[in-house]
Design an enzyme around this catalytic site. Structure first.
Site, PDB file in Angstrom:
ATOM      1  N   ASP A 192       0.929  -1.381   0.393  1.00 15.77           N
ATOM      2  CA  ASP A 192      -0.019  -0.129  -0.383  1.00 15.77           C
ATOM      3  C   ASP A 192       0.938   1.569   0.249  1.00 15.77           C
ATOM      4  O   ASP A 192       0.409   2.266  -0.841  1.00 15.77           O
ATOM      5  CB  ASP A 192      -1.036   0.309   1.055  1.00 15.77           C
ATOM      6  CG  ASP A 192      -1.689  -1.247   0.787  1.00 15.77           C
ATOM      7  OD1 ASP A 192      -2.614  -1.867   0.647  1.00 15.77           O
ATOM      8  OD2 ASP A 192      -2.609  -1.508   2.049  1.00 15.77           O
ATOM      9  N   HIS A 193       1.676   0.950   0.496  1.00 13.45           N
ATOM     10  CA  HIS A 193       2.516   2.493   1.335  1.00 13.45           C
ATOM     11  C   HIS A 193       3.485   2.799  -0.250  1.00 13.45           C
ATOM     12  O   HIS A 193       3.578   3.862  -0.094  1.00 13.45           O
ATOM     13  CB  HIS A 193       3.401   2.454   2.411  1.00 13.45           C
ATOM     14  CG  HIS A 193       2.395   2.226   3.399  1.00 13.45           C
ATOM     15  ND1 HIS A 193       0.921   3.517   3.246  1.00 13.45           N
ATOM     16  CD2 HIS A 193       2.054   1.506   4.599  1.00 13.45           C
ATOM     17  CE1 HIS A 193       0.393   3.102   4.920  1.00 13.45           C
ATOM     18  NE2 HIS A 193       0.614   1.667   5.604  1.00 13.45           N
ATOM     19  N   ARG A 197       2.698  12.818  -5.037  1.00 10.25           N
ATOM     20  CA  ARG A 197       3.431  13.211  -5.833  1.00 10.25           C
ATOM     21  C   ARG A 197       1.695  13.503  -7.280  1.00 10.25           C
ATOM     22  O   ARG A 197       1.573  14.127  -8.078  1.00 10.25           O
ATOM     23  CB  ARG A 197       4.142  13.434  -6.828  1.00 10.25           C
ATOM     24  CG  ARG A 197       5.233  13.997  -6.227  1.00 10.25           C
ATOM     25  CD  ARG A 197       5.433  15.172  -6.088  1.00 10.25           C
ATOM     26  NE  ARG A 197       6.602  16.085  -5.357  1.00 10.25           N
ATOM     27  CZ  ARG A 197       7.601  16.053  -6.155  1.00 10.25           C
ATOM     28  NH1 ARG A 197       8.296  15.985  -7.339  1.00 10.25           N
ATOM     29  NH2 ARG A 197       8.655  16.648  -5.041  1.00 10.25           N
ATOM     30  N   HIS A 229      -5.008  -2.913   0.546  1.00  4.83           N
ATOM     31  CA  HIS A 229      -5.881  -3.138   0.825  1.00  4.83           C
ATOM     32  C   HIS A 229      -7.049  -1.121  -0.036  1.00  4.83           C
ATOM     33  O   HIS A 229      -5.608  -0.176  -0.107  1.00  4.83           O
ATOM     34  CB  HIS A 229      -5.543  -2.300   1.729  1.00  4.83           C
ATOM     35  CG  HIS A 229      -6.641  -1.554   3.310  1.00  4.83           C
ATOM     36  ND1 HIS A 229      -6.707  -1.768   4.259  1.00  4.83           N
ATOM     37  CD2 HIS A 229      -8.618  -1.537   2.646  1.00  4.83           C
ATOM     38  CE1 HIS A 229      -7.604  -1.138   4.926  1.00  4.83           C
ATOM     39  NE2 HIS A 229      -9.067  -1.456   3.934  1.00  4.83           N
ATOM     40  N   ARG A 252      -6.999   6.093  -0.896  1.00  5.54           N
ATOM     41  CA  ARG A 252      -5.779   7.006   0.008  1.00  5.54           C
ATOM     42  C   ARG A 252      -4.758   6.551  -0.786  1.00  5.54           C
ATOM     43  O   ARG A 252      -3.654   7.340  -0.952  1.00  5.54           O
ATOM     44  CB  ARG A 252      -5.550   7.452   1.428  1.00  5.54           C
ATOM     45  CG  ARG A 252      -5.572   6.476   1.775  1.00  5.54           C
ATOM     46  CD  ARG A 252      -5.146   6.332   3.135  1.00  5.54           C
ATOM     47  NE  ARG A 252      -6.435   6.253   3.736  1.00  5.54           N
ATOM     48  CZ  ARG A 252      -7.114   6.852   5.648  1.00  5.54           C
ATOM     49  NH1 ARG A 252      -5.732   6.508   6.312  1.00  5.54           N
ATOM     50  NH2 ARG A 252      -7.937   7.036   5.944  1.00  5.54           N
ATOM     51  N   HIS A 253      -4.915   4.698  -1.012  1.00  2.00           N
ATOM     52  CA  HIS A 253      -3.395   4.555  -1.406  1.00  2.00           C
ATOM     53  C   HIS A 253      -3.893   3.190  -2.638  1.00  2.00           C
ATOM     54  O   HIS A 253      -3.516   4.482  -4.285  1.00  2.00           O
ATOM     55  CB  HIS A 253      -2.419   3.991  -0.922  1.00  2.00           C
ATOM     56  CG  HIS A 253      -2.845   2.453   0.760  1.00  2.00           C
ATOM     57  ND1 HIS A 253      -4.408   2.341   0.392  1.00  2.00           N
ATOM     58  CD2 HIS A 253      -2.727   3.133   1.824  1.00  2.00           C
ATOM     59  CE1 HIS A 253      -4.268   1.927   1.194  1.00  2.00           C
ATOM     60  NE2 HIS A 253      -3.748   2.571   2.187  1.00  2.00           N
ATOM     61  N   GLU A 299      -7.813  -6.888   0.507  1.00  2.00           N
ATOM     62  CA  GLU A 299      -8.243  -6.059   1.404  1.00  2.00           C
ATOM     63  C   GLU A 299      -9.295  -4.941   1.647  1.00  2.00           C
ATOM     64  O   GLU A 299      -8.726  -3.861   0.485  1.00  2.00           O
ATOM     65  CB  GLU A 299      -7.141  -5.196   2.609  1.00  2.00           C
ATOM     66  CG  GLU A 299      -5.840  -6.285   3.486  1.00  2.00           C
ATOM     67  CD  GLU A 299      -5.032  -5.463   3.903  1.00  2.00           C
ATOM     68  OE1 GLU A 299      -3.632  -6.357   4.728  1.00  2.00           O
ATOM     69  OE2 GLU A 299      -5.018  -4.620   4.354  1.00  2.00           O
ATOM     70  N   THR A 357      -4.594   4.159   9.447  1.00  2.40           N
ATOM     71  CA  THR A 357      -4.696   3.445   9.128  1.00  2.40           C
ATOM     72  C   THR A 357      -5.669   2.411   9.874  1.00  2.40           C
ATOM     73  O   THR A 357      -6.490   2.656  11.188  1.00  2.40           O
ATOM     74  CB  THR A 357      -2.686   2.273   9.779  1.00  2.40           C
ATOM     75  OG1 THR A 357      -2.939   1.127   9.643  1.00  2.40           O
ATOM     76  CG2 THR A 357      -2.617   2.014  11.433  1.00  2.40           C
ATOM     77  N   GLU A 362      -6.935 -13.150  10.707  1.00  4.79           N
ATOM     78  CA  GLU A 362      -5.884 -12.576  10.913  1.00  4.79           C
ATOM     79  C   GLU A 362      -6.450 -12.350  12.370  1.00  4.79           C
ATOM     80  O   GLU A 362      -7.087 -10.855  11.825  1.00  4.79           O
ATOM     81  CB  GLU A 362      -5.751 -11.585   9.445  1.00  4.79           C
ATOM     82  CG  GLU A 362      -4.731 -10.886   9.776  1.00  4.79           C
ATOM     83  CD  GLU A 362      -4.240 -10.515   8.773  1.00  4.79           C
ATOM     84  OE1 GLU A 362      -4.304 -10.693   7.266  1.00  4.79           O
ATOM     85  OE2 GLU A 362      -3.395  -9.291   8.099  1.00  4.79           O
ATOM     86  N   HIS A 364      -0.194  -6.574  11.435  1.00  5.31           N
ATOM     87  CA  HIS A 364      -0.018  -5.223  11.887  1.00  5.31           C
ATOM     88  C   HIS A 364       0.869  -4.863  12.381  1.00  5.31           C
ATOM     89  O   HIS A 364       1.551  -5.162  13.724  1.00  5.31           O
ATOM     90  CB  HIS A 364      -1.536  -4.622  12.192  1.00  5.31           C
ATOM     91  CG  HIS A 364      -1.995  -3.181  11.940  1.00  5.31           C
ATOM     92  ND1 HIS A 364      -1.415  -2.320  12.653  1.00  5.31           N
ATOM     93  CD2 HIS A 364      -2.490  -2.643  10.914  1.00  5.31           C
ATOM     94  CE1 HIS A 364      -1.622  -0.611  12.141  1.00  5.31           C
ATOM     95  NE2 HIS A 364      -2.436  -1.492  11.212  1.00  5.31           N
ATOM     96  N   GLY A 365       2.012  -4.021  12.414  1.00  4.53           N
ATOM     97  CA  GLY A 365       2.766  -3.236  13.417  1.00  4.53           C
ATOM     98  C   GLY A 365       4.100  -4.296  13.353  1.00  4.53           C
ATOM     99  O   GLY A 365       4.787  -3.646  13.823  1.00  4.53           O
ATOM    100  N   GLY A 381       3.341  -4.523   6.416  1.00  2.00           N
ATOM    101  CA  GLY A 381       3.401  -4.084   4.936  1.00  2.00           C
ATOM    102  C   GLY A 381       4.387  -2.507   5.528  1.00  2.00           C
ATOM    103  O   GLY A 381       5.947  -2.151   4.937  1.00  2.00           O
ATOM    104  N   HIS A 382       3.846  -1.675   6.301  1.00  2.00           N
ATOM    105  CA  HIS A 382       4.471  -0.590   6.609  1.00  2.00           C
ATOM    106  C   HIS A 382       5.628  -0.999   6.786  1.00  2.00           C
ATOM    107  O   HIS A 382       7.179   0.008   6.498  1.00  2.00           O
ATOM    108  CB  HIS A 382       3.986   0.511   7.691  1.00  2.00           C
ATOM    109  CG  HIS A 382       4.609   1.995   8.340  1.00  2.00           C
ATOM    110  ND1 HIS A 382       5.512   1.965   9.524  1.00  2.00           N
ATOM    111  CD2 HIS A 382       3.417   2.713   7.384  1.00  2.00           C
ATOM    112  CE1 HIS A 382       4.960   3.478   9.183  1.00  2.00           C
ATOM    113  NE2 HIS A 382       5.037   3.564   8.279  1.00  2.00           N
TER     114      HIS A 382
HETATM  115  N1  PXP Z   1      -3.198  -7.077   7.846  1.00  2.00           N
HETATM  116  C1  PXP Z   1      -4.122  -5.792   8.022  1.00  2.00           C
HETATM  117  C2  PXP Z   1      -5.541  -6.532   7.456  1.00  2.00           C
HETATM  118  C3  PXP Z   1      -3.582  -4.868   7.402  1.00  2.00           C
HETATM  119  O1  PXP Z   1      -5.234  -3.807   7.017  1.00  2.00           O
HETATM  120  C4  PXP Z   1      -2.975  -3.968   7.764  1.00  2.00           C
HETATM  121  C5  PXP Z   1      -2.605  -2.660   7.639  1.00  2.00           C
HETATM  122  O2  PXP Z   1      -2.813  -2.107   6.434  1.00  2.00           O
HETATM  123  C6  PXP Z   1      -1.312  -5.154   7.191  1.00  2.00           C
HETATM  124  C7  PXP Z   1      -2.108  -6.373   7.538  1.00  2.00           C
HETATM  125  C8  PXP Z   1      -0.658  -4.569   7.686  1.00  2.00           C
HETATM  126  O3  PXP Z   1      -0.122  -3.630   8.787  1.00  2.00           O
HETATM  127  P1  PXP Z   1       1.417  -3.236   8.984  1.00  2.00           P
HETATM  128  O4  PXP Z   1       1.153  -2.072   7.402  1.00  2.00           O
HETATM  129  O5  PXP Z   1       1.240  -2.138  10.022  1.00  2.00           O
HETATM  130  O6  PXP Z   1       2.408  -3.500   8.762  1.00  2.00           O
END
Ligand code: PXP
Length: 255
Positions: A14-15, A23, A48, A54-55, A78, A108, A159, A202-203, A224-225
């Protein structure tokens, strides 16, 4: 239960699109990043499609699905559990769809889906997606009634949201992190008994992934992030390879 040794890594791209959209042009391309991520060892791509776009946008999702089909890797789409998104996912037919809660004002995905209260909204969407050939996953907190509700909504996968665990560790609150980890371990056992496949996300970072990756029932992590952030400094391939190494090491220790 002995851990199934190999734990899949889904890389959330996503990011890359967040940076592109800053941009308003075409660069960097999340599809190029997805191709590189797979070459570097990602087992699948997660993206997602938010209601506010937004992304990732609709064209990205179609191109990501084409890439995943070309490379024989799964796309994990997602989305919020709403009709507009269901129509798009039904047309794209990704390998998996993960239903997540979504608030326009959040930065997020801040918490798990309330599968118990949203049962009547989620069930028909989950059923339609499953009949269309996608595996349906619900992104929930590891609490017993949400796990059993996920099963009764027709999900094949849960998940567990690792955000609160990651945040507790960031704040130095190891007692809280340990309690959340225990809940996620117990949740994995409950889900497994119900026949639900267990994923986490996540995280997650190099510093906090080991305990999660060592949970025996875990089959997939979605990250992801942190990986995309590390791509700026260490590079995408080394970041994925290091995450893979840590995940494999955690499985070795646990088995
Ligand atoms: N899993 C799900 C269901 C999410 O919504 C996200 C964030 O979009 C992630 C995993 C990944 O999270 P992160 O970007 O914090 O690694």
């Amino acid at each position: 239960m002995l851990p199934q040794k190999y734990l899949r890594l889904g890389v959330n791209i996503d990011h890359v699109a967040t940076l592109r959209n800053a941009r308003g042009g075409l660069h960097p391309d999340p599809v190029d990043a997805a191709r590189l991520a797979i070459k570097a060892g990602a087992d699948g791509i997660t993206a997602h499609l938010r209601e506010d776009r937004r992304h990732i946008n609709d064209a990205d999702m179609k191109r990501l699905q084409a890439l995943c089909l070309e490379l024989g890797k799964p796309l994990n789409f997602e989305m919020a559990g709403v009709e507009e998104m269901a129509e798009i996912a039904l047309a794209i037919k990704p390998h998996a769809v993960c239903l997540v809660p979504e608030k326009r004002t959040e930065r997020t995905t801040e918490g798990g889906l309330d599968a118990a209260n949203l049962h009547n909204q989620i069930t028909p969407i989950a059923r339609a997606l499953a009949e269309n050939g996608s595996r349906v996953s619900l992104f929930i907190e590891a609490v017993p009634h949400q796990i059993s509700a996920s099963k009764s909504c027709g999900a094949q996968v849960v998940e567990f949201h690792t955000g609160a665990y990651a945040h507790a560790l960031d704040m130095g609150d190891t007692d809280k992190a340990e309690a959340l980890l225990d809940a996620m371990r117990a949740g994995a056992r409950q889900a497994d008994k119900l026949g639900l496949e267990v994923h986490y996300g996540h995280g997650l970072t190099f510093d906090n992934v080991t305990a999660i990756a060592a949970i025996p029932e875990a089959k997939e992590l979605n990250i992801g992030h942190f990986i995309i952030g590390e791509a700026i400094t260490m590079g995408l391939r080394p970041a994925i390879e290091e995450m893979r190494r840590l995940m494999d090491a955690a499985r070795e220790i646990a088995s």
